[in-house]
Design a protein around this motif. Structure first.
Motif, PDB file in Angstrom:
ATOM      1  N   ARG A  83      14.404   4.886   4.249  1.00 56.44           N
ATOM      2  CA  ARG A  83      14.282   6.286   4.652  1.00 56.44           C
ATOM      3  C   ARG A  83      13.677   7.115   3.534  1.00 56.44           C
ATOM      4  O   ARG A  83      12.831   7.966   3.772  1.00 56.44           O
ATOM      5  CB  ARG A  83      15.657   6.853   5.027  1.00 56.44           C
ATOM      6  CG  ARG A  83      16.185   6.358   6.328  1.00 56.44           C
ATOM      7  CD  ARG A  83      17.520   6.984   6.636  1.00 56.44           C
ATOM      8  NE  ARG A  83      18.141   6.324   7.767  1.00 56.44           N
ATOM      9  CZ  ARG A  83      19.436   6.300   7.989  1.00 56.44           C
ATOM     10  NH1 ARG A  83      20.258   6.890   7.162  1.00 56.44           N
ATOM     11  NH2 ARG A  83      19.910   5.691   9.042  1.00 56.44           N
ATOM     12  N   ARG A  84      14.111   6.861   2.318  1.00 62.19           N
ATOM     13  CA  ARG A  84      13.566   7.599   1.185  1.00 62.19           C
ATOM     14  C   ARG A  84      12.082   7.315   1.004  1.00 62.19           C
ATOM     15  O   ARG A  84      11.291   8.209   0.743  1.00 62.19           O
ATOM     16  CB  ARG A  84      14.310   7.238  -0.100  1.00 62.19           C
ATOM     17  CG  ARG A  84      15.686   7.830  -0.152  1.00 62.19           C
ATOM     18  CD  ARG A  84      16.372   7.456  -1.426  1.00 62.19           C
ATOM     19  NE  ARG A  84      17.740   7.950  -1.429  1.00 62.19           N
ATOM     20  CZ  ARG A  84      18.653   7.608  -2.301  1.00 62.19           C
ATOM     21  NH1 ARG A  84      18.361   6.731  -3.250  1.00 62.19           N
ATOM     22  NH2 ARG A  84      19.864   8.093  -2.247  1.00 62.19           N
ATOM     23  N   ARG A  85      11.698   6.038   1.153  1.00 60.93           N
ATOM     24  CA  ARG A  85      10.281   5.682   1.041  1.00 60.93           C
ATOM     25  C   ARG A  85       9.464   6.401   2.110  1.00 60.93           C
ATOM     26  O   ARG A  85       8.381   6.900   1.843  1.00 60.93           O
ATOM     27  CB  ARG A  85      10.101   4.173   1.181  1.00 60.93           C
ATOM     28  CG  ARG A  85      10.440   3.435  -0.072  1.00 60.93           C
ATOM     29  CD  ARG A  85       9.997   1.986   0.030  1.00 60.93           C
ATOM     30  NE  ARG A  85      10.938   1.190  -0.743  1.00 60.93           N
ATOM     31  CZ  ARG A  85      11.552   0.123  -0.330  1.00 60.93           C
ATOM     32  NH1 ARG A  85      11.325  -0.357   0.867  1.00 60.93           N
ATOM     33  NH2 ARG A  85      12.401  -0.515  -1.104  1.00 60.93           N
ATOM     34  N   PHE A  86       9.991   6.425   3.331  1.00 58.26           N
ATOM     35  CA  PHE A  86       9.287   7.105   4.413  1.00 58.26           C
ATOM     36  C   PHE A  86       9.125   8.590   4.107  1.00 58.26           C
ATOM     37  O   PHE A  86       8.042   9.153   4.299  1.00 58.26           O
ATOM     38  CB  PHE A  86      10.036   6.931   5.741  1.00 58.26           C
ATOM     39  CG  PHE A  86       9.480   7.783   6.829  1.00 58.26           C
ATOM     40  CD1 PHE A  86       8.287   7.437   7.442  1.00 58.26           C
ATOM     41  CD2 PHE A  86      10.132   8.941   7.215  1.00 58.26           C
ATOM     42  CE1 PHE A  86       7.756   8.240   8.440  1.00 58.26           C
ATOM     43  CE2 PHE A  86       9.602   9.740   8.211  1.00 58.26           C
ATOM     44  CZ  PHE A  86       8.411   9.391   8.832  1.00 58.26           C
ATOM     45  N   LEU A  87      10.170   9.225   3.622  1.00 57.37           N
ATOM     46  CA  LEU A  87      10.082  10.652   3.326  1.00 57.37           C
ATOM     47  C   LEU A  87       9.115  10.931   2.180  1.00 57.37           C
ATOM     48  O   LEU A  87       8.372  11.909   2.219  1.00 57.37           O
ATOM     49  CB  LEU A  87      11.480  11.209   3.008  1.00 57.37           C
ATOM     50  CG  LEU A  87      12.434  11.257   4.200  1.00 57.37           C
ATOM     51  CD1 LEU A  87      13.824  11.674   3.740  1.00 57.37           C
ATOM     52  CD2 LEU A  87      11.907  12.191   5.273  1.00 57.37           C
ATOM     53  N   ALA A 103       5.773  13.146   2.654  1.00 56.00           N
ATOM     54  CA  ALA A 103       5.538  14.315   1.812  1.00 56.00           C
ATOM     55  C   ALA A 103       4.190  14.218   1.102  1.00 56.00           C
ATOM     56  O   ALA A 103       3.521  15.222   0.879  1.00 56.00           O
ATOM     57  CB  ALA A 103       6.657  14.457   0.793  1.00 56.00           C
ATOM     58  N   ALA A 104       3.770  13.022   0.759  1.00 56.18           N
ATOM     59  CA  ALA A 104       2.491  12.848   0.075  1.00 56.18           C
ATOM     60  C   ALA A 104       1.329  12.865   1.064  1.00 56.18           C
ATOM     61  O   ALA A 104       0.235  13.324   0.738  1.00 56.18           O
ATOM     62  CB  ALA A 104       2.497  11.547  -0.700  1.00 56.18           C
ATOM     63  N   ALA A 105       1.540  12.372   2.261  1.00 55.38           N
ATOM     64  CA  ALA A 105       0.464  12.263   3.242  1.00 55.38           C
ATOM     65  C   ALA A 105       0.173  13.586   3.940  1.00 55.38           C
ATOM     66  O   ALA A 105      -0.957  13.802   4.381  1.00 55.38           O
ATOM     67  CB  ALA A 105       0.813  11.200   4.265  1.00 55.38           C
ATOM     68  N   ALA A 106       1.135  14.453   4.069  1.00 55.84           N
ATOM     69  CA  ALA A 106       0.942  15.708   4.796  1.00 55.84           C
ATOM     70  C   ALA A 106      -0.154  16.576   4.182  1.00 55.84           C
ATOM     71  O   ALA A 106      -1.054  17.023   4.899  1.00 55.84           O
ATOM     72  CB  ALA A 106       2.261  16.460   4.898  1.00 55.84           C
ATOM     73  N   PRO A 107      -0.138  16.842   2.874  1.00 55.58           N
ATOM     74  CA  PRO A 107      -1.223  17.650   2.306  1.00 55.58           C
ATOM     75  C   PRO A 107      -2.597  16.976   2.449  1.00 55.58           C
ATOM     76  O   PRO A 107      -3.597  17.647   2.674  1.00 55.58           O
ATOM     77  CB  PRO A 107      -0.846  17.786   0.835  1.00 55.58           C
ATOM     78  CG  PRO A 107       0.610  17.545   0.782  1.00 55.58           C
ATOM     79  CD  PRO A 107       0.892  16.584   1.884  1.00 55.58           C
TER      80      PRO A 107
END
Length: 63
Positions: A10-14, A18-22
C-alpha cells in the motif's frame, strides 16, 4: 499475504501515485512541448595557459 507485506505494498502504491500524478498533469497540459537543450557558450579548454600568474603558482608549488 501477511499484514506487513500488505502494508508495504500500500505504501509503495501511494508513493507511486504521488509521484505519477504531477507527471500525468504535466503531460496533459503540455503534450506537444519539447525540451530545449541549452548549450553554454563556453569555449573548449586548451589546457593551462602560460601566464605570469600560472608561472608564479607553479613555481611556488614545486617541492
Amino acid at each position: 499475504m501477511d499484514h506487513q507485506e500488505q502494508e508495504n505494498s500500500r505504501r509503495r502504491f501511494l508513493r507511486l501515485a504521488a509521484a505519477a500524478a504531477p507527471a500525468a498533469v504535466a503531460m496533459a497540459v503540455a503534450p506537444n512541448a519539447t525540451a530545449e537543450v541549452i548549450k553554454p557558450n563556453v569555449p573548449k579548454s586548451r589546457g593551462l595557459r602560460d601566464t605570469e600568474h600560472t608561472r608564479k603558482y607553479l613555481e611556488s608549488a614545486r617541492f
